[in-house]
Scaffold this motif. Structure first.
Motif, PDB file in Angstrom:
ATOM      1  N   GLN A  49       0.839  -1.190   0.000  1.00  0.00           N
ATOM      2  CA  GLN A  49       0.000   0.000   0.000  1.00  0.00           C
ATOM      3  C   GLN A  49       0.880   1.248   0.000  1.00  0.00           C
ATOM      4  N   GLY A  50       0.657   2.134  -0.964  1.00  0.00           N
ATOM      5  CA  GLY A  50       1.370   3.405  -1.004  1.00  0.00           C
ATOM      6  C   GLY A  50       2.649   3.363  -1.808  1.00  0.00           C
ATOM      7  N   GLY A  51       2.847   4.400  -2.631  1.00  0.00           N
ATOM      8  CA  GLY A  51       4.051   4.493  -3.454  1.00  0.00           C
ATOM      9  C   GLY A  51       5.095   5.423  -2.876  1.00  0.00           C
ATOM     10  N   VAL A  52       4.826   5.979  -1.685  1.00  0.00           N
ATOM     11  CA  VAL A  52       5.776   6.847  -0.985  1.00  0.00           C
ATOM     12  C   VAL A  52       5.804   6.424   0.478  1.00  0.00           C
ATOM     13  N   HIS A  53       7.005   6.133   1.001  1.00  0.00           N
ATOM     14  CA  HIS A  53       7.118   5.666   2.381  1.00  0.00           C
ATOM     15  C   HIS A  53       8.262   6.370   3.108  1.00  0.00           C
ATOM     16  N   LEU A  54       8.022   6.717   4.370  1.00  0.00           N
ATOM     17  CA  LEU A  54       9.042   7.275   5.253  1.00  0.00           C
ATOM     18  C   LEU A  54       9.558   6.148   6.133  1.00  0.00           C
ATOM     19  N   VAL A  55      10.869   5.936   6.126  1.00  0.00           N
ATOM     20  CA  VAL A  55      11.449   4.838   6.897  1.00  0.00           C
ATOM     21  C   VAL A  55      12.713   5.310   7.606  1.00  0.00           C
ATOM     22  N   THR A  56      13.313   4.408   8.391  1.00  0.00           N
ATOM     23  CA  THR A  56      14.479   4.797   9.190  1.00  0.00           C
ATOM     24  C   THR A  56      15.723   3.960   8.928  1.00  0.00           C
ATOM     25  N   THR A  57      15.595   2.859   8.171  1.00  0.00           N
ATOM     26  CA  THR A  57      16.757   1.991   7.963  1.00  0.00           C
ATOM     27  C   THR A  57      16.902   1.585   6.497  1.00  0.00           C
ATOM     28  N   PRO A  58      18.132   1.298   6.066  1.00  0.00           N
ATOM     29  CA  PRO A  58      18.359   0.788   4.710  1.00  0.00           C
ATOM     30  C   PRO A  58      17.647  -0.539   4.468  1.00  0.00           C
ATOM     31  N   GLU A  59      17.501  -1.340   5.534  1.00  0.00           N
ATOM     32  CA  GLU A  59      16.818  -2.632   5.396  1.00  0.00           C
ATOM     33  C   GLU A  59      15.355  -2.437   5.000  1.00  0.00           C
ATOM     34  N   GLU A  60      14.711  -1.440   5.597  1.00  0.00           N
ATOM     35  CA  GLU A  60      13.321  -1.142   5.237  1.00  0.00           C
ATOM     36  C   GLU A  60      13.237  -0.662   3.792  1.00  0.00           C
ATOM     37  N   ILE A  61      14.212   0.142   3.396  1.00  0.00           N
ATOM     38  CA  ILE A  61      14.261   0.622   2.008  1.00  0.00           C
ATOM     39  C   ILE A  61      14.337  -0.567   1.048  1.00  0.00           C
ATOM     40  N   LYS A  62      15.181  -1.531   1.368  1.00  0.00           N
ATOM     41  CA  LYS A  62      15.349  -2.701   0.504  1.00  0.00           C
ATOM     42  C   LYS A  62      14.058  -3.499   0.394  1.00  0.00           C
ATOM     43  N   THR A  63      13.391  -3.709   1.525  1.00  0.00           N
ATOM     44  CA  THR A  63      12.142  -4.477   1.528  1.00  0.00           C
ATOM     45  C   THR A  63      11.069  -3.787   0.691  1.00  0.00           C
ATOM     46  N   LEU A  64      10.928  -2.490   0.876  1.00  0.00           N
ATOM     47  CA  LEU A  64       9.922  -1.741   0.126  1.00  0.00           C
ATOM     48  C   LEU A  64      10.252  -1.707  -1.366  1.00  0.00           C
ATOM     49  N   ALA A  65      11.527  -1.508  -1.687  1.00  0.00           N
ATOM     50  CA  ALA A  65      11.941  -1.457  -3.089  1.00  0.00           C
ATOM     51  C   ALA A  65      11.622  -2.768  -3.804  1.00  0.00           C
ATOM     52  N   SER A  66      11.792  -3.885  -3.099  1.00  0.00           N
ATOM     53  CA  SER A  66      11.523  -5.194  -3.705  1.00  0.00           C
ATOM     54  C   SER A  66      10.045  -5.369  -4.040  1.00  0.00           C
ATOM     55  N   LYS A  67       9.177  -4.643  -3.309  1.00  0.00           N
ATOM     56  CA  LYS A  67       7.740  -4.737  -3.549  1.00  0.00           C
ATOM     57  C   LYS A  67       7.243  -3.689  -4.549  1.00  0.00           C
ATOM     58  N   MET A  68       8.091  -2.693  -4.823  1.00  0.00           N
ATOM     59  CA  MET A  68       7.723  -1.651  -5.788  1.00  0.00           C
ATOM     60  C   MET A  68       8.246  -1.966  -7.187  1.00  0.00           C
ATOM     61  N   ILE A  69       9.550  -2.241  -7.266  1.00  0.00           N
ATOM     62  CA  ILE A  69      10.193  -2.460  -8.565  1.00  0.00           C
ATOM     63  C   ILE A  69       9.683  -3.757  -9.197  1.00  0.00           C
ATOM     64  N   GLY A  70       9.220  -3.637 -10.426  1.00  0.00           N
ATOM     65  CA  GLY A  70       8.683  -4.793 -11.131  1.00  0.00           C
ATOM     66  C   GLY A  70       7.200  -5.006 -10.905  1.00  0.00           C
ATOM     67  N   SER A  71       6.602  -4.182 -10.033  1.00  0.00           N
ATOM     68  CA  SER A  71       5.174  -4.276  -9.766  1.00  0.00           C
ATOM     69  C   SER A  71       4.450  -3.125 -10.467  1.00  0.00           C
ATOM     70  N   THR A  72       3.128  -3.131 -10.400  1.00  0.00           N
ATOM     71  CA  THR A  72       2.311  -2.093 -11.035  1.00  0.00           C
ATOM     72  C   THR A  72       1.635  -1.254  -9.964  1.00  0.00           C
ATOM     73  N   LEU A  73       1.765   0.068 -10.090  1.00  0.00           N
ATOM     74  CA  LEU A  73       1.146   0.989  -9.138  1.00  0.00           C
ATOM     75  C   LEU A  73      -0.204   1.450  -9.682  1.00  0.00           C
ATOM     76  N   ILE A  74      -1.221   1.331  -8.858  1.00  0.00           N
ATOM     77  CA  ILE A  74      -2.580   1.724  -9.241  1.00  0.00           C
ATOM     78  C   ILE A  74      -3.011   2.911  -8.382  1.00  0.00           C
ATOM     79  N   THR A  75      -3.388   4.001  -9.039  1.00  0.00           N
ATOM     80  CA  THR A  75      -3.872   5.193  -8.342  1.00  0.00           C
ATOM     81  C   THR A  75      -5.182   5.639  -8.988  1.00  0.00           C
ATOM     82  N   LYS A  76      -5.782   6.683  -8.439  1.00  0.00           N
ATOM     83  CA  LYS A  76      -7.009   7.218  -9.024  1.00  0.00           C
ATOM     84  C   LYS A  76      -6.759   7.718 -10.443  1.00  0.00           C
TER      85      LYS A  76
END
Length: 257
Positions: free
Chosen positions: A105-132
């Motif tokens: 959920q969400g294409g913009v995220h505020l995080v505190t660690t590089p590990e969180e960045i990696k996890t989120l990137a893996s779910k964004m890159i190669g996927s399709t973003l759906i918005t209004k």
């Protein structure tokens, strides 16, 4: 002096030069109605906008572009900060409220660690973003922007666009940034100021300082004028129809960058 961070530039390339050459091409081929020639508008990704701003001497947060989750992790780690933002690089509005076919959920995220960045990137890159704006089909995400998060003291709005009603470029400014300018226009239209620019004379320092004063930045009009002059130079050199900074943010640290 306090620093201002300029983010969220929107850029649309002016099709006029291309159109002129195409008109000649159509006439050479015996076209009867060159007015029907298709116009091409180019909207660029946020990371390209950051690059344009930086190249013109305008301050932007530290950032990096990643095409894989490992690259995103490395970029975040090198930033050495706990204030991080990851943004899907998809040409659509409403990214923050959208969702991915991966389930994220969400294409913009505020995080505190590089590990969180990696996890989120893996779910964004190669996927399709759906918005209004994209509709059910959505748009693919092939890259993510990793940047430092800056805490805002105050947010403003600046844009320069070609406007037929003014017969040329106009600076649009507001003391209410950080939200869609259409929302401000609907709820508080007096908060938006319009300053036409003489296409021959250009934007003067005096006019730029007045723009700053009109939205409550009179005490920093020199700094804001310098930004606006660079911003207008970007507008001209990129042959743009629209450049936009939203929000134009005053950092709570009060330091210059």
């Amino acid at each position: 002096m306090r620093s201002f961070l300029r983010t969220g530039l929107g850029f649309s390339r002016n099709p006029c030069a291309t159109q002129k050459s195409l008109v000649g091409l159509y006439l050479d081929r015996g076209a009867q109605n060159p007015q029907n020639i298709q116009k091409r508008f180019l909207n660029v990704h946020e990371y390209v906008s950051y690059t344009f701003l930086s190249e013109h001497g305008i301050s932007v947060p530290n950032f990096g572009l990643a095409k894989t989750s490992d690259e995103a992790f490395d970029i975040a780690k090198k930033m050495n900060t706990k204030d991080l933002v990851i943004k899907a690089q998809v040409l659509t509005g409403g990214r923050g409220k959208g969702h991915f076919t991966s389930g994220l959920q969400g294409g913009v995220h505020l995080v505190t660690t590089p590990e969180e960045i990696k996890t989120l990137a893996s779910k964004m890159i190669g996927s399709t973003l759906i918005t209004k704006q994209t509709g059910a089909a959505g748009k693919p995400c092939n890259k993510v922007l990793v940047t430092e998060k800056k805490t805002a003291r105050k947010e403003y709005y600046f844009a320069i666009m070609m406007e037929r009603a003014y017969g040329g470029p106009v600076v649009i400014s507001s003391s209410e940034g950080g939200v869609e300018i259409e929302t401000v226009a609907e709820k508080n239209p007096k908060a938006i100021k319009y300053t036409p620019i003489d296409i021959v004379q250009g934007l003067s320092k005096e006019a730029a300082e007045k723009i700053a004063s009109d939205i409550g930045l009179g005490q920093r009009k020199g700094e804001i004028a310098e930004f606006l002059l660079k911003f207008y130079d970007l507008f001209l050199k990129k042959d743009a129809t629209l450049v936009e900074v939203n929000p134009f943010t005053e950092d709570v640290t009060g330091k210059c960058e």
